[in-house]
Structure formats: C-alpha cells, structure tokens
Design a protein around this motif. Structure first.
Motif, PDB file in Angstrom:
ATOM      1  N   UNK A   1       0.838  -1.186   0.000  1.00 40.06           N
ATOM      2  CA  UNK A   1       0.000   0.000   0.000  1.00 40.06           C
ATOM      3  C   UNK A   1       0.873   1.236   0.000  1.00 40.06           C
ATOM      4  N   UNK A   2       0.321   2.332  -0.492  1.00 39.35           N
ATOM      5  CA  UNK A   2       0.948   3.628  -0.309  1.00 39.35           C
ATOM      6  C   UNK A   2      -0.161   4.630  -0.051  1.00 39.35           C
ATOM      7  N   UNK A   3       0.139   5.599   0.797  1.00 37.50           N
ATOM      8  CA  UNK A   3      -0.841   6.595   1.185  1.00 37.50           C
ATOM      9  C   UNK A   3      -0.133   7.940   1.322  1.00 37.50           C
ATOM     10  N   UNK A   4      -0.769   8.981   0.803  1.00 39.35           N
ATOM     11  CA  UNK A   4      -0.237  10.333   0.932  1.00 39.35           C
ATOM     12  C   UNK A   4      -0.760  10.918   2.234  1.00 39.35           C
ATOM     13  N   UNK A   5       0.162  11.408   3.066  1.00 40.04           N
ATOM     14  CA  UNK A   5      -0.209  11.889   4.395  1.00 40.04           C
ATOM     15  C   UNK A   5       0.496  13.193   4.746  1.00 40.04           C
ATOM     16  N   UNK A   6      -0.151  13.957   5.613  1.00 39.44           N
ATOM     17  CA  UNK A   6       0.503  15.119   6.213  1.00 39.44           C
ATOM     18  C   UNK A   6       1.576  14.606   7.162  1.00 39.44           C
ATOM     19  N   UNK A   7       2.443  15.481   7.581  1.00 39.94           N
ATOM     20  CA  UNK A   7       3.499  15.087   8.520  1.00 39.94           C
ATOM     21  C   UNK A   7       2.889  14.504   9.798  1.00 39.94           C
ATOM     22  N   UNK A   8       1.836  15.145  10.330  1.00 34.27           N
ATOM     23  CA  UNK A   8       1.200  14.667  11.564  1.00 34.27           C
ATOM     24  C   UNK A   8       0.573  13.283  11.386  1.00 34.27           C
ATOM     25  N   UNK A   9      -0.113  13.062  10.261  1.00 36.62           N
ATOM     26  CA  UNK A   9      -0.726  11.751  10.024  1.00 36.62           C
ATOM     27  C   UNK A   9       0.328  10.667   9.821  1.00 36.62           C
ATOM     28  N   UNK A  10       1.430  11.017   9.142  1.00 42.06           N
ATOM     29  CA  UNK A  10       2.514  10.046   8.939  1.00 42.06           C
ATOM     30  C   UNK A  10       3.123   9.634  10.271  1.00 42.06           C
ATOM     31  N   UNK A  11       3.324  10.605  11.158  1.00 43.02           N
ATOM     32  CA  UNK A  11       3.861  10.302  12.488  1.00 43.02           C
ATOM     33  C   UNK A  11       2.882   9.418  13.249  1.00 43.02           C
ATOM     34  N   UNK A  12       1.590   9.736  13.184  1.00 42.31           N
ATOM     35  CA  UNK A  12       0.572   8.944  13.889  1.00 42.31           C
ATOM     36  C   UNK A  12       0.545   7.506  13.370  1.00 42.31           C
ATOM     37  N   UNK A  13       0.650   7.330  12.052  1.00 40.65           N
ATOM     38  CA  UNK A  13       0.662   5.972  11.482  1.00 40.65           C
ATOM     39  C   UNK A  13       1.887   5.210  11.972  1.00 40.65           C
ATOM     40  N   UNK A  14       3.043   5.837  11.905  1.00 48.01           N
ATOM     41  CA  UNK A  14       4.267   5.156  12.354  1.00 48.01           C
ATOM     42  C   UNK A  14       4.213   4.814  13.836  1.00 48.01           C
ATOM     43  N   UNK A  15       3.674   5.709  14.642  1.00 48.49           N
ATOM     44  CA  UNK A  15       3.553   5.429  16.077  1.00 48.49           C
ATOM     45  C   UNK A  15       2.572   4.285  16.336  1.00 48.49           C
ATOM     46  N   UNK A  16       1.474   4.245  15.589  1.00 44.76           N
ATOM     47  CA  UNK A  16       0.486   3.178  15.767  1.00 44.76           C
ATOM     48  C   UNK A  16       1.053   1.815  15.376  1.00 44.76           C
TER      49      UNK A  16
END
Length: 79
Positions: A23-38
C-alpha cells in the motif's frame, strides 16, 4: 499532494505492506507520524524476512493458482 485521510495538504507518501499486499498513502506530517507510532509495536516485536521472501511467496501463490486453474480446465474438457 492531497492527504488521503482528510483531504488536506500531504507532505509525504508512506509505503507499507500487510499480508503480502503493498500500500501507499499520501499523508501530512502529523498523520505520517501517527501511522508510524500506531504501527511501531508490531515491527519491534516481529522477525525480519530475507529480501525477496514476500515476492517469492507471491510468485508461488500465483503459480499455484495458475496450476489449479489449468487442472480444473483440463478436468472439465475431459468430462
């Protein structure tokens, strides 16, 4: 670039794979951080696979599906 979650501005494209599906998803910096943390606890507890192992599994699965389809076709033709 548009954030795929909320339609706002995206800063990066994040790629990830689950169950041999990429998968690939375009994200804001905040959403990318949230995904990586999750996701962080899972790779931390997981084993690494050799490079190409997932691709080899996909190829074996595809070959198996093709073989099964050919057997069914041959069986139907002979009936």
């Amino acid at each position: 670039m548009v954030d795929d979650l909320d339609g706002g501005s995206a800063d990066e494209t994040v790629e990830f794979t689950v169950d041999d599906l990429a998968y690939e998803i375009d994200l804001s910096r905040d959403h990318a951080v949230a995904l990586r943390e999750a996701l962080a606890p899972y790779p931390a507890a997981a084993r690494r696979t050799p490079e190409g192992a997932a691709r080899a599994r996909r190829l074996r699965t595809a070959a198996s599906a093709t073989t099964t389809a050919r057997r069914r076709y041959t069986s139907a033709v002979r009936s």
